[in-house]
Design a protein around this motif. Structure first.
Motif, PDB file in Angstrom:
ATOM      1  N   PHE A 113       0.832  -1.110   0.171  1.00 32.09           N
ATOM      2  CA  PHE A 113      -0.004  -0.061   0.097  1.00 32.09           C
ATOM      3  C   PHE A 113       0.906   1.291  -0.051  1.00 32.09           C
ATOM      4  N   ARG A 114       0.598   2.011  -1.116  1.00 27.35           N
ATOM      5  CA  ARG A 114       1.311   3.438  -0.947  1.00 27.35           C
ATOM      6  C   ARG A 114       0.392   4.453  -1.475  1.00 27.35           C
ATOM      7  N   TYR A 115       0.447   5.423  -0.574  1.00 27.22           N
ATOM      8  CA  TYR A 115      -0.406   6.841  -1.197  1.00 27.22           C
ATOM      9  C   TYR A 115       0.152   7.492  -2.168  1.00 27.22           C
ATOM     10  N   LYS A 120      -1.481   4.891 -14.749  1.00 27.64           N
ATOM     11  CA  LYS A 120      -1.446   3.546 -15.207  1.00 27.64           C
ATOM     12  C   LYS A 120      -0.069   3.044 -14.634  1.00 27.64           C
ATOM     13  N   GLY A 121      -0.324   1.825 -14.048  1.00 33.55           N
ATOM     14  CA  GLY A 121       0.731   1.117 -13.563  1.00 33.55           C
ATOM     15  C   GLY A 121       0.813   1.540 -12.207  1.00 33.55           C
ATOM     16  N   ARG A 122       0.156   2.560 -11.575  1.00 37.08           N
ATOM     17  CA  ARG A 122       0.481   2.924 -10.319  1.00 37.08           C
ATOM     18  C   ARG A 122      -0.845   3.217  -9.454  1.00 37.08           C
ATOM     19  N   TYR A 123      -0.876   2.118  -8.382  1.00 37.54           N
ATOM     20  CA  TYR A 123      -2.040   1.990  -7.572  1.00 37.54           C
ATOM     21  C   TYR A 123      -1.643   2.243  -6.137  1.00 37.54           C
ATOM     22  N   ARG A 124      -2.782   2.616  -5.390  1.00 46.19           N
ATOM     23  CA  ARG A 124      -2.323   2.560  -4.035  1.00 46.19           C
ATOM     24  C   ARG A 124      -2.484   1.242  -3.377  1.00 46.19           C
ATOM     25  N   GLN A 125      -3.128   0.366  -3.716  1.00 46.44           N
ATOM     26  CA  GLN A 125      -3.047  -1.161  -3.501  1.00 46.44           C
ATOM     27  C   GLN A 125      -2.548  -1.990  -4.579  1.00 46.44           C
ATOM     28  N   PHE A 126      -1.354  -2.302  -4.428  1.00 44.37           N
ATOM     29  CA  PHE A 126      -0.716  -3.186  -5.747  1.00 44.37           C
ATOM     30  C   PHE A 126      -0.074  -4.526  -5.052  1.00 44.37           C
ATOM     31  N   TRP A 127       0.166  -5.410  -6.171  1.00 44.29           N
ATOM     32  CA  TRP A 127       0.824  -6.711  -5.506  1.00 44.29           C
ATOM     33  C   TRP A 127       2.234  -6.694  -6.020  1.00 44.29           C
ATOM     34  N   GLN A 128       2.942  -7.381  -4.969  1.00 40.95           N
ATOM     35  CA  GLN A 128       4.372  -7.567  -5.218  1.00 40.95           C
ATOM     36  C   GLN A 128       4.594  -9.171  -4.960  1.00 40.95           C
ATOM     37  N   VAL A 129       5.631  -9.788  -5.726  1.00 46.68           N
ATOM     38  CA  VAL A 129       6.032 -10.990  -5.270  1.00 46.68           C
ATOM     39  C   VAL A 129       7.595 -10.468  -5.131  1.00 46.68           C
ATOM     40  N   VAL A 264      19.679   4.405  -8.228  1.00 50.11           N
ATOM     41  CA  VAL A 264      20.182   4.518  -6.867  1.00 50.11           C
ATOM     42  C   VAL A 264      18.955   3.862  -5.846  1.00 50.11           C
ATOM     43  N   ARG A 265      18.001   3.516  -6.481  1.00 48.79           N
ATOM     44  CA  ARG A 265      16.963   2.845  -5.855  1.00 48.79           C
ATOM     45  C   ARG A 265      16.216   3.917  -4.606  1.00 48.79           C
ATOM     46  N   GLY A 266      14.607   3.900  -4.495  1.00 48.56           N
ATOM     47  CA  GLY A 266      13.988   4.731  -3.585  1.00 48.56           C
ATOM     48  C   GLY A 266      14.470   4.612  -2.128  1.00 48.56           C
ATOM     49  N   SER A 286       7.472   2.796 -15.517  1.00 49.01           N
ATOM     50  CA  SER A 286       8.192   1.709 -16.262  1.00 49.01           C
ATOM     51  C   SER A 286       9.025   0.427 -15.430  1.00 49.01           C
ATOM     52  N   ALA A 287       9.168   0.772 -14.096  1.00 46.50           N
ATOM     53  CA  ALA A 287      10.000  -0.203 -13.595  1.00 46.50           C
ATOM     54  C   ALA A 287       8.981  -1.414 -13.118  1.00 46.50           C
ATOM     55  N   LEU A 288       9.502  -2.797 -13.741  1.00 47.01           N
ATOM     56  CA  LEU A 288       8.812  -3.867 -13.341  1.00 47.01           C
ATOM     57  C   LEU A 288       8.981  -4.248 -12.214  1.00 47.01           C
ATOM     58  N   GLY A 289      10.351  -3.955 -11.881  1.00 49.34           N
ATOM     59  CA  GLY A 289      11.088  -4.846 -10.502  1.00 49.34           C
ATOM     60  C   GLY A 289      12.138  -4.297 -10.359  1.00 49.34           C
ATOM     61  N   GLY A 290      12.564  -4.409  -9.134  1.00 55.13           N
ATOM     62  CA  GLY A 290      14.019  -4.163  -8.686  1.00 55.13           C
ATOM     63  C   GLY A 290      14.333  -4.567  -7.197  1.00 55.13           C
ATOM     64  N   GLY A 291      15.658  -4.538  -6.954  1.00 54.95           N
ATOM     65  CA  GLY A 291      16.217  -5.043  -5.702  1.00 54.95           C
ATOM     66  C   GLY A 291      17.449  -4.730  -5.405  1.00 54.95           C
ATOM     67  N   PHE A 311      14.703  -8.706  -3.767  1.00 52.53           N
ATOM     68  CA  PHE A 311      14.057  -8.051  -4.957  1.00 52.53           C
ATOM     69  C   PHE A 311      12.843  -8.066  -4.638  1.00 52.53           C
ATOM     70  N   SER A 312      11.789  -7.091  -5.322  1.00 50.43           N
ATOM     71  CA  SER A 312      10.579  -7.224  -5.337  1.00 50.43           C
ATOM     72  C   SER A 312       9.747  -6.881  -6.803  1.00 50.43           C
ATOM     73  N   ILE A 313       8.814  -7.485  -7.224  1.00 48.30           N
ATOM     74  CA  ILE A 313       8.533  -7.289  -8.470  1.00 48.30           C
ATOM     75  C   ILE A 313       6.947  -6.854  -8.439  1.00 48.30           C
ATOM     76  N   GLY A 314       6.612  -5.852  -9.230  1.00 49.82           N
ATOM     77  CA  GLY A 314       5.234  -5.407  -9.193  1.00 49.82           C
ATOM     78  C   GLY A 314       4.292  -6.172 -10.166  1.00 49.82           C
ATOM     79  N   LEU A 315       3.404  -6.859  -9.389  1.00 47.01           N
ATOM     80  CA  LEU A 315       2.608  -7.915 -10.487  1.00 47.01           C
ATOM     81  C   LEU A 315       1.583  -7.360 -11.289  1.00 47.01           C
ATOM     82  N   ASP A 316       1.074  -5.984 -10.614  1.00 51.90           N
ATOM     83  CA  ASP A 316       0.082  -5.311 -11.600  1.00 51.90           C
ATOM     84  C   ASP A 316       0.732  -5.072 -12.928  1.00 51.90           C
ATOM     85  N   ARG A 317       2.064  -4.485 -12.808  1.00 51.60           N
ATOM     86  CA  ARG A 317       2.705  -3.968 -14.038  1.00 51.60           C
ATOM     87  C   ARG A 317       3.029  -5.349 -14.833  1.00 51.60           C
ATOM     88  N   VAL A 318       3.337  -6.431 -14.271  1.00 49.07           N
ATOM     89  CA  VAL A 318       3.669  -7.737 -14.942  1.00 49.07           C
ATOM     90  C   VAL A 318       2.465  -8.161 -15.494  1.00 49.07           C
TER      91      VAL A 318
HETATM   92  P1  AMP Z   1       9.916  -0.665  -5.163  1.00 43.89           P
HETATM   93  O1  AMP Z   1       9.842  -1.545  -3.826  1.00 43.89           O
HETATM   94  O2  AMP Z   1       9.564   0.850  -5.045  1.00 43.89           O
HETATM   95  O3  AMP Z   1      11.184  -0.919  -5.800  1.00 43.89           O
HETATM   96  O4  AMP Z   1       8.767  -1.363  -6.043  1.00 43.89           O
HETATM   97  C1  AMP Z   1       9.264  -2.627  -6.540  1.00 43.89           C
HETATM   98  C2  AMP Z   1       8.133  -2.962  -7.664  1.00 43.89           C
HETATM   99  O5  AMP Z   1       6.799  -2.701  -7.279  1.00 43.89           O
HETATM  100  C3  AMP Z   1       8.163  -1.698  -8.832  1.00 43.89           C
HETATM  101  O6  AMP Z   1       9.215  -2.045  -9.681  1.00 43.89           O
HETATM  102  C4  AMP Z   1       6.971  -1.657  -9.437  1.00 43.89           C
HETATM  103  O7  AMP Z   1       6.849  -2.843 -10.363  1.00 43.89           O
HETATM  104  C5  AMP Z   1       6.007  -2.252  -8.225  1.00 43.89           C
HETATM  105  N1  AMP Z   1       5.424  -0.897  -7.522  1.00 43.89           N
HETATM  106  C6  AMP Z   1       5.864  -0.142  -6.824  1.00 43.89           C
HETATM  107  N2  AMP Z   1       4.910   0.695  -6.393  1.00 43.89           N
HETATM  108  C7  AMP Z   1       3.982   0.566  -7.156  1.00 43.89           C
HETATM  109  C8  AMP Z   1       2.669   1.074  -7.285  1.00 43.89           C
HETATM  110  N3  AMP Z   1       2.108   2.270  -6.566  1.00 43.89           N
HETATM  111  N4  AMP Z   1       1.650   0.452  -7.993  1.00 43.89           N
HETATM  112  C9  AMP Z   1       2.011  -0.605  -8.779  1.00 43.89           C
HETATM  113  N5  AMP Z   1       3.167  -1.100  -8.650  1.00 43.89           N
HETATM  114  C10 AMP Z   1       4.238  -0.533  -7.922  1.00 43.89           C
END
Ligand code: AMP
Length: 434
Positions: A113-115, A120-129, A264-266, A286-291, A311-318
């Motif tokens: 959850f992020r406010y 497109k591709g950015r949500y307040r509830q999103f899924w990560q693996v 530099v990662r967030g 555009s970020a699909l995932g990172g770590g 790492f984590s990957i954003g499933l919504d974007r995938v």
């Molecule tokens: P982060 O922890 O910011 O590196 O996020 C890892 C991944 O989660 C990103 O690469 C995105 O694919 C996805 N992600 C992060 N924030 C969001 C969001 N607000 N909505 C959808 N996907 C997100």
């Protein structure tokens, strides 16, 4: 008429029509993670606010602007989790996993959850693996992480991704780099946005996260400042050796990667290796995932110095990308629709319940006319219908009709399973199998 209730801004309902893709992607991910020998961990969706404030850094974008923070009825300061790593490390410490083995390989999947401002591709509830290796600082762990990362994308059908990597060194490296960056950007201070000017004071590395086109031109060395200083230029010897070992490991595995000096990662807790994959087709998000490596995180939580990488990957974007590229999961197995007559109405639910132990079975809940039931079978995508004619049922038989070929056969009750197997598993009808 405006509806009184809608899903909150930035959240979505995933309806049955699209859930097939999600389940497919989740199942593929689980397969890969299990084959790599990682153990699943499920942590609460909310934690003490402090946990995230401490690990992500008070000055980070996530903590300052995007946290779903609340006080519960017991006056506890809590937050919905914005990411998974802090919770995993908290659980690692809380359950003394260090005493149960030196190296732990873990994975998780679930909503975060992020406010942020929804788009497109950015949500307040999103899924990560995501996955973590806790307990070793060896570069081999970074390499395995990146290999797993790439293999997940591979399992979803993304074959041509390039991993961007960089090294953030140690906290001292970053402090040195921050000074260089600050000095380099100083002459352009007035051209920066208010946000970036503020970051220039608090944490200049964050300026590199900008999406502003003018600032990006500056950072790419096109704004008269000359080439941007690079983290790699100020790396300490150990971090440099580590980075070289990681890159050699990736080369040995044939994993396509390129240096990205602006990566530099967030989040504040990263050290040394950082990596990301982007797909420009996603637009701004555009970020699909990172770590990356986070050797200081567990210590920051009050534990012993314990290295980690994840790492984590954003499933919504995938899922968005799968759709855009036309990747389609295999359709789920079609089933059989039981069509009942007046005198066999009560048989249909009984037979359906028994057969549902093995097959996908449907029938008409409303006991409508046969024609309506046949239409429903067709609409529901059934492979076959099972007609429960009254006379046949009295004789202990049913009629099975293959909806693809139109071929009908009368089958005894004892023969139903064999006939359904043949029908639903798609073996040719009416031919002898030698
Ligand atoms: P982060 O922890 O910011 O590196 O996020 C890892 C991944 O989660 C990103 O690469 C995105 O694919 C996805 N992600 C992060 N924030 C969001 C969001 N607000 N909505 C959808 N996907 C997100």
């Amino acid at each position: 008429m405006a509806l009184k209730h809608q899903a909150p801004r930035g959240t979505r309902d995933l309806l049955p029509a699209e859930i097939g893709r999600w389940q497919w992607a989740e199942a593929r991910a689980r397969d890969v993670l299990e084959r790599y020998g990682y153990g699943e961990i499920r942590t609460p969706l909310f934690e003490d606010y402090e946990l995230f404030a401490r690990t992500s850094g008070e000055a980070s974008e996530v903590v300052q602007k995007e946290m779903y923070r609340f006080t519960d009825l017991g006056e506890r300061e809590l937050a919905l989790r914005p990411e998974g790593t802090a919770s995993v490390c908290r659980a690692y410490l809380q359950h003394g996993l260090a005493q149960q083995g030196r190296i732990h390989r873990l994975w998780y999947m679930g909503p975060m959850f992020r406010y942020g401002r929804p788009q497109k591709g950015r949500y307040r509830q999103f899924w990560q693996v995501g996955a973590e290796i806790i307990g070793t600082a060896a570069p081999g762990a970074d390499v395995e992480m990146i290999a797993l990362f790439v293999d997940l994308f591979d399992a979803w059908g993304f074959k041509d991704l390039t991993v961007a990597i960089n090294s953030l060194g140690t906290p001292e490296t970053r402090a040195r780099y921050a000074e260089r960056l600050r000095a380099w950007l100083a002459p352009a201070r007035e051209r920066l946005s208010a946000d970036s000017r503020q970051r220039l004071e608090s944490n200049p590395l964050r300026v590199l996260d900008t999406k502003d086109p003018d600032e990006l031109r500056l950072l790419h060395g096109e704004g008269g400042l000359g080439p941007m200083p690079r983290l790699l230029e100020v790396l300490d010897d150990e971090s440099r050796a580590h980075f070289e070992a990681v890159r050699a490991g990736l080369v040995a595995l044939g994993i396509a990667h390129e240096l990205d000096h602006g990566l530099v990662r967030g989040l504040d807790y990263y050290t040394r290796t950082a990596f990301e994959v982007h797909d420009r087709a996603l637009g701004a998000q555009s970020a699909l995932g990172g770590g990356g490596r986070y050797d200081g995180l567990i210590e920051a939580l009050g534990g012993p110095a314990t290295p980690g990488v994840g790492f984590s990957i954003g499933l919504d974007r995938v899922l968005l990308m799968m759709e855009e590229r036309g990747f389609a999961p295999e359709p789920t197995a079609a089933g059989v629709f039981i069509v009942a007559m007046e005198g066999t109405r009560l048989v249909a639910p009984m037979l359906a319940r028994a057969l549902r132990q093995v097959y996908t079975v449907d029938y008409d809940l409303e006991a409508r006319a046969v024609n309506a039931q046949m239409k429903a079978a067709d609409k529901g995508g059934a492979r076959a219908v099972m007609l429960l004619g009254e006379e046949e049922w009295q004789r202990g038989e049913v009629v099975l009709k293959d909806l693809r070929t139109g071929v009908q056969q009368t089958v005894s009750l004892e023969g139903i399973v064999e006939a359904l197997d043949r029908l639903l598993l798609g073996e040719p009808q009416g031919t002898e199998i030698p």
